[in-house]
Write a protein that holds these residues in place. Structure first.
Motif, PDB file in Angstrom:
ATOM      1  N   VAL A  40       6.270  -5.571   4.985  1.00  0.00           N
ATOM      2  CA  VAL A  40       7.221  -6.358   4.206  1.00  0.00           C
ATOM      3  C   VAL A  40       8.259  -6.981   5.126  1.00  0.00           C
ATOM      4  CG1 VAL A  40       9.052  -6.202   2.466  1.00  0.00           C
ATOM      5  CG2 VAL A  40       6.855  -5.063   2.073  1.00  0.00           C
ATOM      6  N   GLU A  41       8.722  -6.221   6.107  1.00  0.00           N
ATOM      7  CA  GLU A  41       9.739  -6.733   7.024  1.00  0.00           C
ATOM      8  C   GLU A  41       9.271  -8.012   7.728  1.00  0.00           C
ATOM      9  OE1 GLU A  41      12.796  -4.912  10.241  1.00  0.00           O
ATOM     10  OE2 GLU A  41      10.699  -4.329  10.509  1.00  0.00           O
ATOM     11  N   GLU A  42       8.064  -8.004   8.255  1.00  0.00           N
ATOM     12  CA  GLU A  42       7.538  -9.206   8.924  1.00  0.00           C
ATOM     13  C   GLU A  42       7.481 -10.375   7.949  1.00  0.00           C
ATOM     14  OE1 GLU A  42       3.782  -8.658  11.032  1.00  0.00           O
ATOM     15  OE2 GLU A  42       4.265  -6.542  11.235  1.00  0.00           O
ATOM     16  N   SER A  43       7.001 -10.107   6.752  1.00  0.00           N
ATOM     17  CA  SER A  43       6.815 -11.164   5.772  1.00  0.00           C
ATOM     18  C   SER A  43       8.140 -11.710   5.242  1.00  0.00           C
ATOM     19  CB  SER A  43       5.947 -10.647   4.617  1.00  0.00           C
ATOM     20  OG  SER A  43       5.524 -11.705   3.807  1.00  0.00           O
ATOM     21  N   ILE A  44       9.098 -10.828   4.947  1.00  0.00           N
ATOM     22  CA  ILE A  44      10.380 -11.307   4.428  1.00  0.00           C
ATOM     23  C   ILE A  44      11.119 -12.112   5.497  1.00  0.00           C
ATOM     24  CG2 ILE A  44      11.861  -9.304   4.946  1.00  0.00           C
ATOM     25  CD1 ILE A  44      11.927 -11.353   1.698  1.00  0.00           C
ATOM     26  N   ASN A  45      10.969 -11.735   6.755  1.00  0.00           N
ATOM     27  CA  ASN A  45      11.591 -12.530   7.820  1.00  0.00           C
ATOM     28  C   ASN A  45      10.992 -13.930   7.876  1.00  0.00           C
ATOM     29  OD1 ASN A  45      13.466 -10.612   8.612  1.00  0.00           O
ATOM     30  ND2 ASN A  45      12.092  -9.682  10.105  1.00  0.00           N
ATOM     31  N   ILE A  58      16.793  -3.278  -1.517  1.00  0.00           N
ATOM     32  CA  ILE A  58      15.345  -3.068  -1.425  1.00  0.00           C
ATOM     33  C   ILE A  58      15.003  -1.895  -2.334  1.00  0.00           C
ATOM     34  CG2 ILE A  58      13.419  -2.504   0.099  1.00  0.00           C
ATOM     35  CD1 ILE A  58      15.331  -3.473   2.413  1.00  0.00           C
ATOM     36  N   ASP A  59      13.957  -2.057  -3.133  1.00  0.00           N
ATOM     37  CA  ASP A  59      13.517  -1.011  -4.045  1.00  0.00           C
ATOM     38  C   ASP A  59      11.994  -1.059  -4.118  1.00  0.00           C
ATOM     39  OD1 ASP A  59      13.683   1.077  -5.841  1.00  0.00           O
ATOM     40  OD2 ASP A  59      14.697  -0.071  -7.406  1.00  0.00           O
ATOM     41  N   PHE A  60      11.400  -0.129  -4.832  1.00  0.00           N
ATOM     42  CA  PHE A  60       9.960  -0.164  -5.063  1.00  0.00           C
ATOM     43  C   PHE A  60       9.656   0.420  -6.427  1.00  0.00           C
ATOM     44  CE2 PHE A  60      10.380   4.194  -3.786  1.00  0.00           C
ATOM     45  CZ  PHE A  60       9.391   4.856  -4.506  1.00  0.00           C
ATOM     46  N   THR A  61       8.466   0.119  -6.903  1.00  0.00           N
ATOM     47  CA  THR A  61       7.970   0.683  -8.156  1.00  0.00           C
ATOM     48  C   THR A  61       6.454   0.812  -8.050  1.00  0.00           C
ATOM     49  OG1 THR A  61       8.030   0.466 -10.565  1.00  0.00           O
ATOM     50  CG2 THR A  61       7.701  -1.554  -9.323  1.00  0.00           C
ATOM     51  N   PRO A  62       5.880   1.818  -8.689  1.00  0.00           N
ATOM     52  CA  PRO A  62       4.417   1.885  -8.721  1.00  0.00           C
ATOM     53  C   PRO A  62       3.854   0.709  -9.530  1.00  0.00           C
ATOM     54  CG  PRO A  62       5.389   3.992  -9.343  1.00  0.00           C
ATOM     55  CD  PRO A  62       6.508   2.989  -9.287  1.00  0.00           C
ATOM     56  N   ASN A  63       2.702   0.239  -9.144  1.00  0.00           N
ATOM     57  CA  ASN A  63       2.006  -0.799  -9.886  1.00  0.00           C
ATOM     58  C   ASN A  63       1.408  -0.147 -11.127  1.00  0.00           C
ATOM     59  OD1 ASN A  63       0.246  -2.720 -10.886  1.00  0.00           O
ATOM     60  ND2 ASN A  63      -0.834  -3.059  -8.974  1.00  0.00           N
ATOM     61  N   ALA A 111      -2.769  -3.463  -5.417  1.00  0.00           N
ATOM     62  CA  ALA A 111      -1.805  -2.731  -4.587  1.00  0.00           C
ATOM     63  C   ALA A 111      -1.203  -1.578  -5.386  1.00  0.00           C
ATOM     64  CB  ALA A 111      -0.701  -3.675  -4.128  1.00  0.00           C
ATOM     65  N   PRO A 112      -1.067  -0.405  -4.795  1.00  0.00           N
ATOM     66  CA  PRO A 112      -0.502   0.734  -5.522  1.00  0.00           C
ATOM     67  C   PRO A 112       0.994   0.613  -5.821  1.00  0.00           C
ATOM     68  CG  PRO A 112      -1.585   1.467  -3.489  1.00  0.00           C
ATOM     69  CD  PRO A 112      -1.612  -0.026  -3.495  1.00  0.00           C
ATOM     70  N   SER A 147       0.823  -1.208   0.000  1.00  0.00           N
ATOM     71  CA  SER A 147       0.000   0.000   0.000  1.00  0.00           C
ATOM     72  C   SER A 147       0.857   1.259   0.000  1.00  0.00           C
ATOM     73  CB  SER A 147      -0.908   0.016   1.235  1.00  0.00           C
ATOM     74  OG  SER A 147      -1.757  -1.102   1.231  1.00  0.00           O
ATOM     75  N   THR A 148       2.121   1.129   0.433  1.00  0.00           N
ATOM     76  CA  THR A 148       3.030   2.266   0.519  1.00  0.00           C
ATOM     77  C   THR A 148       4.380   1.874  -0.079  1.00  0.00           C
ATOM     78  OG1 THR A 148       3.843   1.642   2.715  1.00  0.00           O
ATOM     79  CG2 THR A 148       1.897   3.081   2.645  1.00  0.00           C
ATOM     80  N   PRO A 149       5.212   2.858  -0.445  1.00  0.00           N
ATOM     81  CA  PRO A 149       6.522   2.560  -1.035  1.00  0.00           C
ATOM     82  C   PRO A 149       7.658   2.580  -0.012  1.00  0.00           C
ATOM     83  CG  PRO A 149       6.042   4.861  -1.361  1.00  0.00           C
ATOM     84  CD  PRO A 149       4.853   4.270  -0.616  1.00  0.00           C
ATOM     85  N   ASP A 150       7.377   2.181   1.223  1.00  0.00           N
ATOM     86  CA  ASP A 150       8.298   2.380   2.339  1.00  0.00           C
ATOM     87  C   ASP A 150       9.251   1.220   2.613  1.00  0.00           C
ATOM     88  OD1 ASP A 150       7.112   4.927   2.843  1.00  0.00           O
ATOM     89  OD2 ASP A 150       5.455   3.900   3.835  1.00  0.00           O
ATOM     90  N   GLY A 151       9.721   0.546   1.590  1.00  0.00           N
ATOM     91  CA  GLY A 151      10.708  -0.521   1.768  1.00  0.00           C
ATOM     92  C   GLY A 151      10.245  -1.580   2.741  1.00  0.00           C
TER      93      GLY A 151
END
Length: 120
Positions: free
Chosen positions: A97-102, A40-45, A24-25, A8-12
């Motif tokens: 993302v942090e919780e999920s990647i862990n 870690i990177d992001f892109t708009p959907n 998801a945006p 929902s956000t681009p906050d790594g």
């Protein structure tokens, strides 16, 4: 390995995970080497063209994804990812993302079962 998260956000690592990959945006992209986060990177959907999911699968493929971690996905795009050899994992609990990647790095996520897809 490159893992993509709908968010929902681009906050790594702190990005809030999106409810459904196609809506998801943003996508947060996590590169992993030797079971460690390297980038870690992001892109708009870029979205769906005409409501079709085929280009949504292509959008993820074009990011170089090896895996996608979702909390929701339709049966047709799930099949598209299988055809593209992109593994799809289910995580219906993690908020960031942090919780999920862990969980992923600890092998606590499993590949999604087609019965878990929306619309079945």
């Amino acid at each position: 390995m490159r893992v993509v998260f709908p968010t929902s956000t681009p906050d790594g690592l702190f990005a809030k995970r999106g409810a459904h990959f196609g809506k998801a945006p943003f996508y947060v992209i996590v590169d992993i080497e030797n079971n460690e986060i390297k980038d870690i990177d992001f892109t708009p959907n870029p979205g769906h063209a005409g409501g079709a999911c085929g280009n949504a699968v292509l959008n993820i493929k074009n990011l170089g994804a090896d895996a996608l971690i979702v909390s929701g996905i339709g049966a047709r795009p799930l099949e598209g990812f299988k055809r593209e050899n992109i593994k799809v994992y289910f995580d219906g609990e993690s908020k960031t993302v942090e919780e999920s990647i862990n969980k992923f790095l600890e092998s606590k996520l499993e590949e999604i079962n087609p019965a878990q897809a929306c619309g079945i």
